[in-house]
Design an enzyme around this catalytic site. Structure first.
Site, PDB file in Angstrom:
ATOM      1  N   ILE A 114      34.072  38.809  35.481  1.00 45.18           N
ATOM      2  CA  ILE A 114      33.272  37.932  35.877  1.00 45.18           C
ATOM      3  C   ILE A 114      33.882  36.795  36.565  1.00 45.18           C
ATOM      4  O   ILE A 114      34.817  36.414  36.331  1.00 45.18           O
ATOM      5  CB  ILE A 114      32.392  36.870  34.356  1.00 45.18           C
ATOM      6  CG1 ILE A 114      31.672  35.540  34.468  1.00 45.18           C
ATOM      7  CG2 ILE A 114      33.628  35.545  33.307  1.00 45.18           C
ATOM      8  CD1 ILE A 114      30.161  34.835  33.653  1.00 45.18           C
ATOM      9  N   SER A 115      33.083  36.791  37.718  1.00 42.89           N
ATOM     10  CA  SER A 115      34.384  36.353  38.882  1.00 42.89           C
ATOM     11  C   SER A 115      34.543  34.613  38.366  1.00 42.89           C
ATOM     12  O   SER A 115      33.376  33.927  36.974  1.00 42.89           O
ATOM     13  CB  SER A 115      33.140  36.164  39.983  1.00 42.89           C
ATOM     14  OG  SER A 115      33.039  37.748  40.472  1.00 42.89           O
ATOM     15  N   GLN A 116      35.445  34.048  38.717  1.00 42.86           N
ATOM     16  CA  GLN A 116      36.155  32.552  38.785  1.00 42.86           C
ATOM     17  C   GLN A 116      35.138  31.732  39.231  1.00 42.86           C
ATOM     18  O   GLN A 116      34.667  32.331  40.663  1.00 42.86           O
ATOM     19  CB  GLN A 116      37.674  32.689  39.814  1.00 42.86           C
ATOM     20  CG  GLN A 116      38.168  31.854  39.750  1.00 42.86           C
ATOM     21  CD  GLN A 116      39.043  31.517  40.829  1.00 42.86           C
ATOM     22  OE1 GLN A 116      39.449  32.319  41.597  1.00 42.86           O
ATOM     23  NE2 GLN A 116      40.079  30.427  40.987  1.00 42.86           N
TER      24      GLN A 116
END
Length: 265
Positions: A114-116
């Site tokens: 899951i992206s920053q």
């Protein structure tokens, strides 16, 4: 008289016991409900505080990165409100939930992340879209980016190539209240022609080049945000603008690190 008094005492004792039992029957479940309520309230407060910390970090980072569109205008308020509203902890594995609001990517299984949060906010901001616009996401992953876009009032379609992730993300989006997001399993490189054209496209995996099918599915004047580069070398977050003549204008924004875009292409 002695027998009568004894019976009276027994009756009184029995009555007290029954009243005590009744109080226990009523009070214990009530106490349990109160404890659960207090626990939920404390959890909600904790999550709310962590989410605000996340937003402060995002804003601080946005002021420091060398991107004029962010430094001059600040991140779009609709984006920040969506980030505040979406429960990121609902889109990460249970064992990672204590880190859900840290400004960093987290593993979600199958070699994906899951992206920053800052990158999610930045990519959403760079689309320059308005409520009601149609947006395509490539790489549903956890479903979090799609939820943020949906919270902004957009019509979101999202493609995930890994069937297990696609299924889990669809379920998590439904549970979190974003069941209107259209999801499907497939190779995102080719986009979703049946739903095109799009007012914006966000790609959450690194491609070696800008996919021509995605450019064709952009409306003139619309933007695509995509990381470009090798998974084993430097990647750049690239902003692509579709020109009226069908060509593109591109701009490299900042170095990033994404998982690779996979598929038969």
């Amino acid at each position: 008289m002695a027998l009568t008094a004894l019976n009276a005492r027994k009756c009184t004792t029995n009555a007290v016991d029954r009243m005590t039992a009744m109080r226990r029957t009523v009070l214990l479940p009530l106490i349990a409900v109160i404890c659960v309520w207090l626990g939920d309230a404390a959890l909600a407060q904790d999550v709310g505080e962590r989410r605000e910390d996340m937003l402060r970090t995002i804003n601080d980072y946005a002021e420091s990165v060398p991107i004029e569109t962010v430094r001059q205008d600040g991140l779009d308020k609709d984006v920040l409100e969506a980030m505040r509203a979406v429960p990121r902890h609902e889109f990460v594995p249970e064992g990672m939930r204590e880190h859900a609001y840290a400004d960093r990517p987290l593993p979600i299984g199958h070699g994906q992340t899951i992206s920053q949060p800052f990158i999610v906010a930045l990519m959403s901001h760079l689309l320059k879209v308005e409520a009601g616009d149609k947006v395509l996401e490539l790489g549903t992953g956890s479903g979090y980016q799609a939820a943020v876009l949906a919270e902004m009032g957009l019509q979101v379609a999202s493609i995930e190539i890994i069937p297990e992730l696609a299924e889990d993300a669809a379920a998590d989006l439904e549970r979190a209240g974003y069941g209107d997001v259209a999801t499907r399993t497939g190779d995102g490189y080719y986009g979703w022609p049946e739903r095109a054209p799009f007012d914006g496209i966000v790609v959450t995996a690194a491609a070696s080049h800008i996919p021509p099918p995605l450019v064709r599915q952009l409306k003139p004047g619309a933007h695509m945000v995509i990381p470009v580069g090798s998974p084993f070398a430097a990647q750049q977050l690239v902003l692509v603008e579709k020109l009226p003549d069908g060509g593109t204008r591109t701009r490299q924004l900042l170095p990033v690190r994404f998982v690779p875009l996979t598929g038969d292409h």
